[in-house]
Motif scaffolding. Structure first.
Motif, PDB file in Angstrom:
ATOM      1  N   TYR A  15       0.871  -1.173   0.000  1.00  0.00           N
ATOM      2  CA  TYR A  15       0.000   0.000   0.000  1.00  0.00           C
ATOM      3  C   TYR A  15       0.904   1.216   0.000  1.00  0.00           C
ATOM      4  O   TYR A  15       2.120   1.091   0.182  1.00  0.00           O
ATOM      5  N   MET A  16       0.336   2.394  -0.213  1.00  0.00           N
ATOM      6  CA  MET A  16       1.168   3.598  -0.314  1.00  0.00           C
ATOM      7  C   MET A  16       0.577   4.741   0.484  1.00  0.00           C
ATOM      8  O   MET A  16      -0.632   4.814   0.675  1.00  0.00           O
ATOM      9  N   ASN A  17       1.454   5.663   0.861  1.00  0.00           N
ATOM     10  CA  ASN A  17       1.033   6.881   1.515  1.00  0.00           C
ATOM     11  C   ASN A  17       0.563   7.870   0.453  1.00  0.00           C
ATOM     12  O   ASN A  17       1.160   7.951  -0.631  1.00  0.00           O
ATOM     13  N   ILE A  18      -0.481   8.611   0.751  1.00  0.00           N
ATOM     14  CA  ILE A  18      -1.058   9.579  -0.186  1.00  0.00           C
ATOM     15  C   ILE A  18      -0.055  10.671  -0.570  1.00  0.00           C
ATOM     16  O   ILE A  18      -0.200  11.330  -1.588  1.00  0.00           O
ATOM     17  N   HIS A  32       5.105  -5.001  -8.752  1.00  0.00           N
ATOM     18  CA  HIS A  32       4.226  -6.028  -8.188  1.00  0.00           C
ATOM     19  C   HIS A  32       3.150  -6.502  -9.166  1.00  0.00           C
ATOM     20  O   HIS A  32       2.385  -7.402  -8.837  1.00  0.00           O
ATOM     21  N   ARG A  33       3.103  -5.858 -10.339  1.00  0.00           N
ATOM     22  CA  ARG A  33       2.104  -6.178 -11.365  1.00  0.00           C
ATOM     23  C   ARG A  33       0.681  -5.981 -10.843  1.00  0.00           C
ATOM     24  O   ARG A  33      -0.213  -6.781 -11.100  1.00  0.00           O
ATOM     25  N   PHE A  34       0.490  -4.868 -10.111  1.00  0.00           N
ATOM     26  CA  PHE A  34      -0.821  -4.526  -9.573  1.00  0.00           C
ATOM     27  C   PHE A  34      -1.508  -3.525 -10.489  1.00  0.00           C
ATOM     28  O   PHE A  34      -0.864  -2.686 -11.112  1.00  0.00           O
ATOM     29  N   THR A  35      -2.825  -3.586 -10.513  1.00  0.00           N
ATOM     30  CA  THR A  35      -3.615  -2.608 -11.257  1.00  0.00           C
ATOM     31  C   THR A  35      -4.267  -1.600 -10.315  1.00  0.00           C
ATOM     32  O   THR A  35      -4.819  -0.600 -10.768  1.00  0.00           O
ATOM     33  N   ALA A  36      -4.194  -1.861  -9.023  1.00  0.00           N
ATOM     34  CA  ALA A  36      -4.765  -0.959  -8.022  1.00  0.00           C
ATOM     35  C   ALA A  36      -3.996  -1.136  -6.715  1.00  0.00           C
ATOM     36  O   ALA A  36      -3.482  -2.229  -6.439  1.00  0.00           O
TER      37      ALA A  36
END
Length: 139
Positions: A15-18, A32-36
């Motif tokens: 996850y990421m910080n805004i 990570h090959r994530f789309t969201a």
């Protein structure tokens, strides 16, 4: 059944910080090959989910933006186009079925709205599959 049985805690997630940059998000999502990816504020509260589409819209609608200057754009400056509403850790797995149709994951928060993890679509499908198999064997 309570979602705690299907829950993946945030220490096992990406996850990421805004306040991170667009470039950081692009690189992390590619790696990570994530789309969201879920976004949190400085207090760990869930603030939304960033998608590939959000990044593409920002790129398309910002004339001077190219990959080389994406480190100048904070994620807080990117509009989020899809609502990934979080659920409480006290929610029931059955409450997530309709969300899993359109979302890869459902963010989970505690009583203080702090992001504590997620329920992945895979866990929901596995639960449904097991329940269906058990019912068919009972008949």
């Amino acid at each position: 059944m309570n979602i705690a049985f299907f829950f993946t805690p945030k220490n096992e997630l990406v996850y990421m910080n805004i306040n991170s940059t667009m470039r950081q998000a692009l690189e992390k999502m590619e790696h990570h090959r994530f789309t969201a990816i879920p976004l949190v504020d400085d207090n760990g509260k869930y603030v939304g989910t960033l998608t590939e589409g959000d990044l593409l819209w920002k790129l398309k609608n910002t004339a001077s933006l190219s990959f080389s200057n994406t480190e100048k754009i904070n994620l807080s400056d990117i509009s989020l186009h899809q609502i990934y509403a979080p659920v409480s850790i006290n929610a029931q797995i059955e409450d997530l079925f309709s969300r899993a149709v359109n979302q890869n994951f459902i963010p989970v928060i505690d009583d203080h709205e702090v992001f504590i993890g997620m329920v992945k679509r895979r866990a929901i499908i596995e639960y449904c599959s097991e329940k269906l198999l058990n019912e068919s064997q009972s008949n």
